[in-house]
Design a protein around this motif. Structure first.
Motif, mmCIF file in Angstrom:
data_model
loop_
_atom_site.group_PDB
_atom_site.id
_atom_site.type_symbol
_atom_site.label_atom_id
_atom_site.label_comp_id
_atom_site.label_asym_id
_atom_site.label_seq_id
_atom_site.Cartn_x
_atom_site.Cartn_y
_atom_site.Cartn_z
ATOM 1 N N ALA A 112 0.837 -1.206 0.000
ATOM 2 C CA ALA A 112 0.000 0.000 0.000
ATOM 3 C C ALA A 112 0.872 1.256 0.000
ATOM 4 O O ALA A 112 0.535 2.256 -0.641
ATOM 5 C CB ALA A 112 -0.910 -0.017 1.232
ATOM 6 N N CYS A 113 1.992 1.224 0.702
ATOM 7 C CA CYS A 113 2.889 2.385 0.731
ATOM 8 C C CYS A 113 3.464 2.643 -0.662
ATOM 9 O O CYS A 113 3.496 3.781 -1.131
ATOM 10 C CB CYS A 113 4.040 2.170 1.724
ATOM 11 N N HIS A 114 3.891 1.572 -1.322
ATOM 12 C CA HIS A 114 4.429 1.754 -2.684
ATOM 13 C C HIS A 114 3.348 2.362 -3.578
ATOM 14 O O HIS A 114 3.614 3.298 -4.330
ATOM 15 C CB HIS A 114 4.905 0.419 -3.264
ATOM 16 N N ALA A 115 2.128 1.813 -3.468
ATOM 17 C CA ALA A 115 1.041 2.290 -4.335
ATOM 18 C C ALA A 115 0.742 3.767 -4.053
ATOM 19 O O ALA A 115 0.357 4.503 -4.945
ATOM 20 C CB ALA A 115 -0.200 1.445 -4.117
ATOM 21 N N ALA A 116 0.930 4.197 -2.807
ATOM 22 C CA ALA A 116 0.610 5.573 -2.444
ATOM 23 C C ALA A 116 1.820 6.502 -2.623
ATOM 24 O O ALA A 116 1.762 7.674 -2.256
ATOM 25 C CB ALA A 116 0.128 5.609 -0.990
ATOM 26 N N GLY A 117 2.896 5.973 -3.143
ATOM 27 C CA GLY A 117 4.085 6.806 -3.377
ATOM 28 C C GLY A 117 4.825 7.156 -2.090
ATOM 29 O O GLY A 117 5.549 8.153 -2.027
ATOM 30 N N ILE A 118 4.612 6.364 -1.055
ATOM 31 C CA ILE A 118 5.290 6.617 0.232
ATOM 32 C C ILE A 118 6.599 5.836 0.253
ATOM 33 O O ILE A 118 6.635 4.682 -0.180
ATOM 34 C CB ILE A 118 4.373 6.170 1.394
ATOM 35 N N CYS A 119 7.656 6.433 0.760
ATOM 36 C CA CYS A 119 8.935 5.720 0.699
ATOM 37 C C CYS A 119 8.975 4.571 1.716
ATOM 38 O O CYS A 119 8.423 4.673 2.824
ATOM 39 C CB CYS A 119 10.120 6.662 0.871
ATOM 40 N N VAL A 120 9.595 3.499 1.279
ATOM 41 C CA VAL A 120 9.718 2.299 2.120
ATOM 42 C C VAL A 120 11.212 2.032 2.272
ATOM 43 O O VAL A 120 11.944 1.968 1.287
ATOM 44 C CB VAL A 120 9.039 1.083 1.445
ATOM 45 N N VAL A 121 11.659 1.931 3.525
ATOM 46 C CA VAL A 121 13.098 1.794 3.782
ATOM 47 C C VAL A 121 13.360 0.494 4.553
ATOM 48 O O VAL A 121 12.691 0.216 5.545
ATOM 49 C CB VAL A 121 13.598 2.991 4.633
ATOM 50 N N ALA A 122 14.333 -0.285 4.087
ATOM 51 C CA ALA A 122 14.673 -1.540 4.772
ATOM 52 C C ALA A 122 15.678 -1.276 5.879
ATOM 53 O O ALA A 122 16.662 -0.570 5.680
ATOM 54 C CB ALA A 122 15.262 -2.530 3.776
ATOM 55 N N VAL A 123 15.425 -1.852 7.042
ATOM 56 C CA VAL A 123 16.424 -1.856 8.118
ATOM 57 C C VAL A 123 16.683 -3.335 8.404
ATOM 58 O O VAL A 123 16.077 -3.938 9.290
ATOM 59 C CB VAL A 123 15.911 -1.100 9.365
ATOM 60 N N PRO A 124 17.561 -3.951 7.600
ATOM 61 C CA PRO A 124 17.684 -5.415 7.641
ATOM 62 C C PRO A 124 18.376 -5.921 8.898
ATOM 63 O O PRO A 124 19.039 -5.165 9.613
ATOM 64 C CB PRO A 124 18.524 -5.744 6.403
ATOM 65 N N GLY A 125 18.210 -7.210 9.125
ATOM 66 C CA GLY A 125 18.802 -7.825 10.315
ATOM 67 C C GLY A 125 18.444 -9.286 10.335
ATOM 68 O O GLY A 125 18.332 -9.911 9.283
ATOM 69 N N PRO A 126 18.201 -9.841 11.536
ATOM 70 C CA PRO A 126 17.979 -11.283 11.638
ATOM 71 C C PRO A 126 16.769 -11.789 10.860
ATOM 72 O O PRO A 126 15.771 -11.081 10.726
ATOM 73 C CB PRO A 126 17.711 -11.489 13.136
ATOM 74 N N SER A 127 16.896 -13.000 10.368
ATOM 75 C CA SER A 127 15.770 -13.749 9.817
ATOM 76 C C SER A 127 16.083 -15.224 10.016
ATOM 77 O O SER A 127 17.211 -15.655 9.765
ATOM 78 C CB SER A 127 15.573 -13.449 8.336
ATOM 79 N N ALA A 128 15.092 -15.992 10.480
ATOM 80 C CA ALA A 128 15.319 -17.427 10.725
ATOM 81 C C ALA A 128 15.745 -18.116 9.421
ATOM 82 O O ALA A 128 16.572 -19.028 9.429
ATOM 83 C CB ALA A 128 14.062 -18.065 11.288
ATOM 84 N N LEU A 129 15.186 -17.664 8.312
ATOM 85 C CA LEU A 129 15.489 -18.280 7.019
ATOM 86 C C LEU A 129 16.984 -18.231 6.706
ATOM 87 O O LEU A 129 17.624 -19.254 6.463
ATOM 88 C CB LEU A 129 14.676 -17.547 5.928
#
Ligand code: SAM
Length: 285
Positions: free
Chosen positions: A107-124
């Protein structure tokens, strides 16, 4: 503001990974971002409050989970449009990976709102990193189906493939999944179970399906786990032509050396492989 959060005209959605067990796995940037945003959207606010308290983060929490995602997206978008920064976290690990989150991000992408990754742990990724299996290509299958028929049919379909497969599985269903795997692929099918990653009882079990059943069948299986199936030894080998073309494209070896290696590996005359390599060069022109 320390600069962890960028503030263009509207707000940004920060997709923040949090620890999957060991609180020390929180990144500096994750702490900073969670301190600086106006609001943190969390799956289970009671659970996440403990993390925020541990890091002395006073930012208000709102709930955003699988069952209220549709209703919560619009109010969150409003805040973002009004210029407030919002962070999205899940109970553990990276939001959006077998977790609610994607609807809000979409929804953020569709509304032109910026999306920022703050990466870190993932079980995968954590599980794959300690499994000791080929990871140049792998397929993440998410949770195994809970129903026996669907689970068996999925394993039937995938367990013989020539690639690493990663599944999330609930502890109380592990034995049923292992029994299905035994039925589908036999007792010698190799596998890895990564359990309680980053926690006190962290365990990496590597062995055959029969060995896994003997090991995990002793008592009730506890904790969180990831089941990994390395490429099946019974998977059909790629054809000589496919292997040749791949090697010509990807390796730095001379054509002569590639032809020699493939001829040896596939037990075919070098002249046949050489002829095939000429066809590849023709196609590539
Ligand atoms: N988004 C999360 C991530 O990036 O890791 C995964 C969320 S999913 C709802 C939860 C599943 O992840 C668990 O059922 C388990 O299969 C796996 N998992 C989470 N934490 C784990 C851990 N510490 N050790 C092993 N598996 C874990």
């Amino acid at each position: 503001m320390s600069g962890a959060v960028m503030s263009p005209a509207g707000g940004c959605l920060y997709v923040v990974a949090t620890p999957i067990g060991n609180l020390g796995d929180m990144t500096f940037r994750a702490v900073q971002v969670l301190k600086e945003v106006a609001l943190v959207a969390a799956e289970d606010t009671r659970h996440s409050r403990k993390l925020l308290v541990h890091y002395q983060i006073g930012t208000p929490l709102v709930s955003y989970h699988e069952h209220n995602a549709r209703q919560k997206v619009d109010p969150l978008l409003e805040k973002l449009r009004a210029g407030q920064d919002v962070a999205l976290i899940s109970d553990a690990g990276t939001p959006g990976i077998a977790d609610p989150g994607y609807r809000l991000v979409q929804a953020c992408h569709a509304a032109g709102i910026c999306v920022v990754a703050v990466p870190g742990p993932s079980a995968l990724v954590g599980a794959l990193s300690v499994a000791g299996v080929p990871t140049d290509r792998f397929t993440f299958e998410g949770f195994l189906p809970a129903k026996a028929v669907a689970r068996r049919s999925l394993l039937q379909d995938r367990a013989g493939l020539d690639q690493t497969l990663v599944f999330y599985e609930a502890p109380h269903r592990l034995l049923a999944a292992l029994n299905d795997l035994l039925e589908v692929s036999g007792p010698d099918r190799q596998l890895v179970v990564v359990r309680e990653l980053t926690k006190l009882h962290e365990e990496v079990f590597r062995g055959s399906t029969a060995e896994a059943l003997a090991h995990f069948g002793q008592s009730a299986v506890k904790g969180e786990l990831v089941l990994i199936l390395p490429p099946s030894e019974d998977a059909p080998r790629v054809s000589m032509t496919v292997a040749l073309r791949k090697m010509l494209e990807e390796s730095d070896l001379s054509r002569r050396d590639v032809v020699k290696m493939i001829a040896k590996e596939y037990g075919v005359p070098g002249s046949d492989v050489y002829r095939e390599s000429l066809k590849y060069l023709d196609d590539a022109d």
